[in-house]
Design an enzyme around this catalytic site. Structure first.
Site, PDB file in Angstrom:
ATOM      1  N   PHE A 158       0.888  -1.161   0.000  1.00  0.00           N
ATOM      2  CA  PHE A 158       0.000   0.000   0.000  1.00  0.00           C
ATOM      3  C   PHE A 158       0.923   1.208   0.000  1.00  0.00           C
ATOM      4  CE2 PHE A 158      -4.621   0.533   1.516  1.00  0.00           C
ATOM      5  CZ  PHE A 158      -5.110  -0.228   0.470  1.00  0.00           C
ATOM      6  N   GLN A 272      -7.942  14.406   3.908  1.00  0.00           N
ATOM      7  CA  GLN A 272      -7.187  13.645   2.907  1.00  0.00           C
ATOM      8  C   GLN A 272      -7.934  13.595   1.579  1.00  0.00           C
ATOM      9  OE1 GLN A 272      -6.484   9.178   3.245  1.00  0.00           O
ATOM     10  NE2 GLN A 272      -4.431  10.028   3.362  1.00  0.00           N
ATOM     11  N   HIS A 274      -7.956  11.696  -1.656  1.00  0.00           N
ATOM     12  CA  HIS A 274      -7.422  10.479  -2.282  1.00  0.00           C
ATOM     13  C   HIS A 274      -7.144  10.801  -3.737  1.00  0.00           C
ATOM     14  CE1 HIS A 274      -7.023   6.363  -3.594  1.00  0.00           C
ATOM     15  NE2 HIS A 274      -7.107   5.940  -2.349  1.00  0.00           N
ATOM     16  N   LEU A 291     -14.428   6.042  -5.048  1.00  0.00           N
ATOM     17  CA  LEU A 291     -13.026   5.633  -4.956  1.00  0.00           C
ATOM     18  C   LEU A 291     -12.633   4.541  -5.939  1.00  0.00           C
ATOM     19  CD1 LEU A 291     -10.580   6.247  -3.081  1.00  0.00           C
ATOM     20  CD2 LEU A 291     -11.065   4.053  -2.033  1.00  0.00           C
ATOM     21  N   GLU A 294      -6.796   2.230  -3.738  1.00  0.00           N
ATOM     22  CA  GLU A 294      -5.336   2.318  -3.803  1.00  0.00           C
ATOM     23  C   GLU A 294      -4.723   0.972  -4.194  1.00  0.00           C
ATOM     24  OE1 GLU A 294      -3.688   4.919  -1.070  1.00  0.00           O
ATOM     25  OE2 GLU A 294      -2.038   3.611  -0.498  1.00  0.00           O
ATOM     26  N   ARG A 342      -0.444   9.637  -0.399  1.00  0.00           N
ATOM     27  CA  ARG A 342      -1.653  10.122  -1.075  1.00  0.00           C
ATOM     28  C   ARG A 342      -1.595  11.616  -1.353  1.00  0.00           C
ATOM     29  NH1 ARG A 342      -6.271   6.561   2.088  1.00  0.00           N
ATOM     30  NH2 ARG A 342      -5.643   4.645   1.038  1.00  0.00           N
ATOM     31  N   HIS A 406     -11.603  12.170   0.896  1.00  0.00           N
ATOM     32  CA  HIS A 406     -11.680  10.745   1.186  1.00  0.00           C
ATOM     33  C   HIS A 406     -11.718  10.429   2.671  1.00  0.00           C
ATOM     34  CE1 HIS A 406     -11.065   6.518   0.688  1.00  0.00           C
ATOM     35  NE2 HIS A 406      -9.893   6.543   1.288  1.00  0.00           N
ATOM     36  N   ARG A 441      -3.009  10.408   6.300  1.00  0.00           N
ATOM     37  CA  ARG A 441      -3.207   9.017   6.727  1.00  0.00           C
ATOM     38  C   ARG A 441      -2.559   8.049   5.759  1.00  0.00           C
ATOM     39  NH1 ARG A 441      -7.324   4.849   5.833  1.00  0.00           N
ATOM     40  NH2 ARG A 441      -8.195   6.202   4.236  1.00  0.00           N
TER      41      ARG A 441
HETATM   42  C1  LIG Z   1     -14.311   4.347  -0.467  1.00  0.00           C
HETATM   43  C2  LIG Z   1     -13.512   4.186   0.785  1.00  0.00           C
HETATM   44  C3  LIG Z   1     -12.553   3.187   0.865  1.00  0.00           C
HETATM   45  C4  LIG Z   1     -11.805   3.034   2.020  1.00  0.00           C
HETATM   46  N1  LIG Z   1     -10.872   2.038   2.083  1.00  0.00           N
HETATM   47  C5  LIG Z   1     -10.148   1.873   3.219  1.00  0.00           C
HETATM   48  C6  LIG Z   1      -9.181   0.820   3.313  1.00  0.00           C
HETATM   49  O1  LIG Z   1      -8.977   0.049   2.391  1.00  0.00           O
HETATM   50  N2  LIG Z   1      -8.492   0.708   4.466  1.00  0.00           N
HETATM   51  C7  LIG Z   1      -8.674   1.550   5.532  1.00  0.00           C
HETATM   52  O2  LIG Z   1      -8.004   1.388   6.548  1.00  0.00           O
HETATM   53  N3  LIG Z   1      -9.605   2.530   5.476  1.00  0.00           N
HETATM   54  C8  LIG Z   1     -10.340   2.716   4.354  1.00  0.00           C
HETATM   55  N4  LIG Z   1     -11.274   3.715   4.291  1.00  0.00           N
HETATM   56  C9  LIG Z   1     -11.578   4.492   5.493  1.00  0.00           C
HETATM   57  C10 LIG Z   1     -12.480   3.665   6.418  1.00  0.00           C
HETATM   58  O3  LIG Z   1     -13.489   3.031   5.676  1.00  0.00           O
HETATM   59  C11 LIG Z   1     -13.177   4.504   7.467  1.00  0.00           C
HETATM   60  O4  LIG Z   1     -12.309   5.432   8.019  1.00  0.00           O
HETATM   61  C12 LIG Z   1     -13.702   3.609   8.586  1.00  0.00           C
HETATM   62  O5  LIG Z   1     -14.532   2.614   8.049  1.00  0.00           O
HETATM   63  C13 LIG Z   1     -14.426   4.421   9.628  1.00  0.00           C
HETATM   64  O6  LIG Z   1     -15.081   3.555  10.497  1.00  0.00           O
HETATM   65  P1  LIG Z   1     -15.917   4.128  11.716  1.00  0.00           P
HETATM   66  O7  LIG Z   1     -16.480   2.967  12.424  1.00  0.00           O
HETATM   67  O8  LIG Z   1     -15.101   5.086  12.483  1.00  0.00           O
HETATM   68  O9  LIG Z   1     -17.070   5.002  11.047  1.00  0.00           O
HETATM   69  P2  LIG Z   1     -18.209   4.610   9.992  1.00  0.00           P
HETATM   70  O10 LIG Z   1     -17.997   3.318   9.331  1.00  0.00           O
HETATM   71  O11 LIG Z   1     -18.344   5.830   9.150  1.00  0.00           O
HETATM   72  O12 LIG Z   1     -19.494   4.435  10.881  1.00  0.00           O
HETATM   73  C14 LIG Z   1     -20.152   5.531  11.447  1.00  0.00           C
HETATM   74  C15 LIG Z   1     -21.433   5.058  12.081  1.00  0.00           C
HETATM   75  O13 LIG Z   1     -22.013   6.153  12.774  1.00  0.00           O
HETATM   76  C16 LIG Z   1     -23.388   6.253  12.430  1.00  0.00           C
HETATM   77  N5  LIG Z   1     -23.775   7.649  12.602  1.00  0.00           N
HETATM   78  C17 LIG Z   1     -23.223   8.739  12.031  1.00  0.00           C
HETATM   79  N6  LIG Z   1     -23.853   9.843  12.452  1.00  0.00           N
HETATM   80  C18 LIG Z   1     -24.811   9.438  13.299  1.00  0.00           C
HETATM   81  C19 LIG Z   1     -25.813  10.108  14.045  1.00  0.00           C
HETATM   82  N7  LIG Z   1     -25.954  11.437  14.016  1.00  0.00           N
HETATM   83  N8  LIG Z   1     -26.655   9.369  14.789  1.00  0.00           N
HETATM   84  C20 LIG Z   1     -26.551   8.027  14.825  1.00  0.00           C
HETATM   85  N9  LIG Z   1     -25.623   7.341  14.152  1.00  0.00           N
HETATM   86  C21 LIG Z   1     -24.769   8.044  13.407  1.00  0.00           C
HETATM   87  C22 LIG Z   1     -23.444   5.750  11.011  1.00  0.00           C
HETATM   88  O14 LIG Z   1     -24.753   5.385  10.653  1.00  0.00           O
HETATM   89  C23 LIG Z   1     -22.495   4.565  11.109  1.00  0.00           C
HETATM   90  O15 LIG Z   1     -23.148   3.474  11.670  1.00  0.00           O
HETATM   91  C24 LIG Z   1     -12.010   3.901   3.120  1.00  0.00           C
HETATM   92  C25 LIG Z   1     -12.952   4.922   3.015  1.00  0.00           C
HETATM   93  C26 LIG Z   1     -13.694   5.076   1.858  1.00  0.00           C
HETATM   94  C27 LIG Z   1     -14.650   6.198   1.748  1.00  0.00           C
END
Ligand SMILES: Cc1cc2nc3c(=O)[nH]c(=O)nc-3n(C[C@H](O)[C@H](O)[C@H](O)COP(=O)(O)OP(=O)(O)OC[C@H]3O[C@@H](n4cnc5c(N)ncnc54)[C@H](O)[C@@H]3O)c2cc1C
Length: 638
Positions: A158, A272, A274, A291, A294, A342, A406, A441
């Site tokens: 990566f 960030q 991407h 996206l 990567e 990135r 991103h 990141r």
């Molecule tokens: C296209 C894409 C590809 C990616 N690929 C990678 C990768 O390969 N490797 C990597 O390490 N990272 C990757 N990332 C980043 C990674 O996906 C995220 O940073 C990570 O999944 C965040 O997880 P989280 O649990 O913090 O938040 P999230 O998965 O965003 O979950 C947030 C939760 O909070 C809830 N929520 C939000 N606001 C409220 C509210 N007001 N009330 C109630 N619930 C709420 C949502 O419904 C959800 O359940 C990628 C991101 C994207 C966009």
């Protein structure tokens, strides 16, 4: 400390406290509009409320349940349907499956280098150190990691990592990881309430003892009574016009809720971009910014500028190279090429476009067609499928790509051993917080943070819960605060002006993209703040079409959250008079060593305040790895 004049955060207006027995009387306004302003609300008590059901929230909840507690998890969507499912390429852990030299201090050193040394070294070390165990745990829980021929968990390159460290499940890593966590959570019978939007934390500025929101399917108000709230509600990249996030996630809810509750935000200027989001008319609007993982570059994908016409380019990579499309990363990063960080690759693309060597849609070409089609299909199945659906065979022809918002490195300021925010009873974790990633990141580190820190936070919170927390009571003060919020939501739903919330959200996205995008300067940022004030003024004329279950209402609430983070991003980007990582100021293009400081934002009645804080030094093993100067030998890939 910089004191900033007060601003009206958000679009909702609070009425007087009132209401009897959980019912609110209809509030003022134009009765003839036929809208019912009465909000019924339920009171729900729980020892711990986890807001967010992505990887971070799920991992915290599992830890709490394994400690014998029964937390309640809420999310805006159905169970298992969170932004995390979109994570594609992989998750980092120094397992050394293919490169036995790899070790956690090298993982930490790569993370600090990529973060331009603004990261919280303790957060980085905790993540790097715990990740091998977290991967083995996910493996035990059934996550179907790709394997090497001899059965080890496979690892891929990566960007900007010294070794092959990224574990993966094809290009569906996040989806499979969340499924695994949810299976585990269900086996532990963790209660989950779907389609709940939290709109305010019950806080006196020093202590949180509950949260308020509504059921997105019924519109009913919900008052969660609890002494422990874990914010795992994601980042704010969707506030930008072109972004890779799901549109209705990552609107800045976590940051807005935390700031209003009295917590600190950290380093919000670091967004960030991407390098490879989808651009171009042939994909259609709904794909703009989505996206291209990567992993395409990790598997050898090459970037070409468009010194060839788009029509020639569609003839395939040979036509592209033959007609002069230049592999421009040779000019920007001759050693790491497409696998440089990135921010470097995104800026290189922005520069190519700015200097007229981009495509007509403001992008460049990403080409992996020199690799064997079967290999591409095996390693990048989702990409192959997605482009096939759009009539493009990526095993034969290039993709048109450009930078897209991103990930947000900035977020809630926490203590990474505990998740504590400084407001009693409020913890945060995952993309909601800042610290692991510094100014930029490393790909694969976000999923890592969710589980590595999620377990620590869950463990700490479980130790804070006492027997009294099982049956907390609702005080008069809480009830009054909650009812004021319910009334504000009712007023918002009754908005009958001329401007659709979606239109303002789009205008806000455009504003951030233009004024706080990849290339920033003082004039543009100040202009952005002026335009933000104008945009905020337009919220007085909102029109919500439908009740509290409508998309229009959801957009209005999203707008209220995104307005808060937009101001914070513009202010902090203006304050940081240097370029570092993802924050690039054309008027301050150099990194200033004196700016190796974090930028903290707090809010009170008088508005936002900005403070600087020094960054700690890493531990001895990490310092040694930094001095060793590990870096990827790019030619491994050739
Ligand atoms: C296209 C894409 C590809 C990616 N690929 C990678 C990768 O390969 N490797 C990597 O390490 N990272 C990757 N990332 C980043 C990674 O996906 C995220 O940073 C990570 O999944 C965040 O997880 P989280 O649990 O913090 O938040 P999230 O998965 O965003 O979950 C947030 C939760 O909070 C809830 N929520 C939000 N606001 C409220 C509210 N007001 N009330 C109630 N619930 C709420 C949502 O419904 C959800 O359940 C990628 C991101 C994207 C966009």
């Amino acid at each position: 400390m910089t004191k900033i004049p007060p601003a009206d955060h958000g679009v909702s207006t609070a009425g007087d406290a009132g209401g009897v027995d959980g019912r609110l009387p209809t509030q003022g306004g134009d009765e003839a509009d036929g809208r019912d302003r009465e909000v019924a609300y339920d009171v729900i008590t729980t020892p711990v409320l986890v807001i967010g059901a992505g990887a971070a929230g799920a991992r915290v909840a599992i830890e709490l349940a394994e400690s014998g507690l029964e937390p309640l998890v809420v999310g805006k969507r159905d169970y298992g349907d969170a932004h995390t499912t979109w994570a594609a390429g992989g998750i980092n852990a120094a397992l050394g499956s293919l490169d036995p030299e790899d070790d956690w201090p090298i993982h930490a050193a790569d993370t600090l280098n990529e973060g331009h040394h603004l990261n919280d070294p303790e957060a980085v070390e905790l993540t790097a150190k715990h990740m091998p165990d977290r991967i083995r745990e996910l493996d035990e829980w059934g996550m179907s990691f790709a394997r090497t021929d001899d059965g080890k968990i496979n690892q891929r390159y990566f960007g900007a990592q010294s070794y092959r460290r990224t574990c993966f499940v094809g290009d569906r890593t996040g989806e499979v990881m969340l499924e695994t966590l949810i299976d585990r959570a269900q086996a532990l019978e963790i209660p989950y309430r779907e389609n709940v939007m939290i709109t305010r934390l019950l806080s006196d500025g020093t202590r949180v003892d509950g949260a308020v929101g509504f059921d997105m399917e019924t519109g009913d108000g919900l008052l969660f009574r609890t002494n422990h709230v874990v914010l795992a509600a994601g980042g704010f990249s969707a506030a930008y016009r072109r972004h890779s996030s799901r549109d209705d996630e990552n609107n800045g809810d976590a940051q807005a809720l935390a700031l209003e509750a009295g917590a600190r935000l950290l380093d919000t200027e670091f967004v960030q971009f991407h390098p490879t989001g989808m651009v171009g008319e042939r994909y259609g609007d709904e794909w703009d910014g989505r996206l291209v993982t990567e992993a395409v570059r990790g598997e050898g994908g090459r970037l070409y500028n468009a010194e060839v016409s788009a029509s020639d380019a569609s003839g395939g990579s040979e036509a592209l190279s033959a007609s002069g499309g230049e592999r421009f990363m040779e000019r920007y990063s001759p050693d790491q090429m497409e696998l440089d960080a990135r921010d470097v690759v995104a800026r290189a693309i922005a520069q190519e476009v700015r200097e007229g060597r981009g495509t007509e849609h403001g992008g460049v070409y990403l080409d992996i067609s020199h690799r064997d089609p079967d290999y591409i299909r095996e390693r990048l199945p989702t990409m192959v499928e997605r482009f096939e659906d759009l009539g493009i065979d990526i095993t034969m022809e290039p993709m048109e790509v450009g930078p897209t918002a991103h990930y947000t490195m900035g977020g809630v300021d926490i203590d990474f051993r505990t998740g504590e925010t400084g407001v009693e009873g409020l913890y945060a974790v995952g993309e909601a917080v800042a610290g692991v990633h510094g100014a930029n990141r490393l790909g694969g580190n976000s999923l890592a943070e969710t589980v590595a820190i999620g377990k620590l936070v869950g463990s700490h919170v479980s130790e804070q819960v006492t027997a009294d927390d099982d049956a907390p009571t609702v005080s008069d003060g809480q009830r009054a605060l909650a009812e004021r919020e319910f009334r504000a939501l009712a007023d918002l739903a009754a908005s009958d002006g001329d401007v659709a919330p979606r239109a303002l959200l789009e205008a806000l996205g455009e504003l951030l993209w233009t004024h706080a995008g990849i290339l920033r300067d003082e004039t543009g940022l100040r202009d952005g703040l002026d335009r933000l004030a104008e945009l905020r003024a337009r919220t007085a004329d909102l029109r919500v079409d439908g009740d509290r279950t409508s998309r229009s209402f959801e957009y209005a609430v999203n707008l209220s959250m995104s307005l808060v983070v937009a101001e914070v991003v513009l202010r902090t980007a203006l304050e940081r008079t240097e370029s570092r990582g993802a924050h690039y100021r054309t008027d301050y293009p150099e990194t200033d060593p004196a700016w190796r400081q974090n930028l903290i934002v707090t809010a009170d009645e008088s508005g936002l305040s900005l403070h600087r804080r020094g960054v700690a030094e890493p531990s001895e093993p990490v310092r040694a790895a930094l001095e060793e100067g590990y870096e990827l030998d790019y030619h491994h890939l050739e």
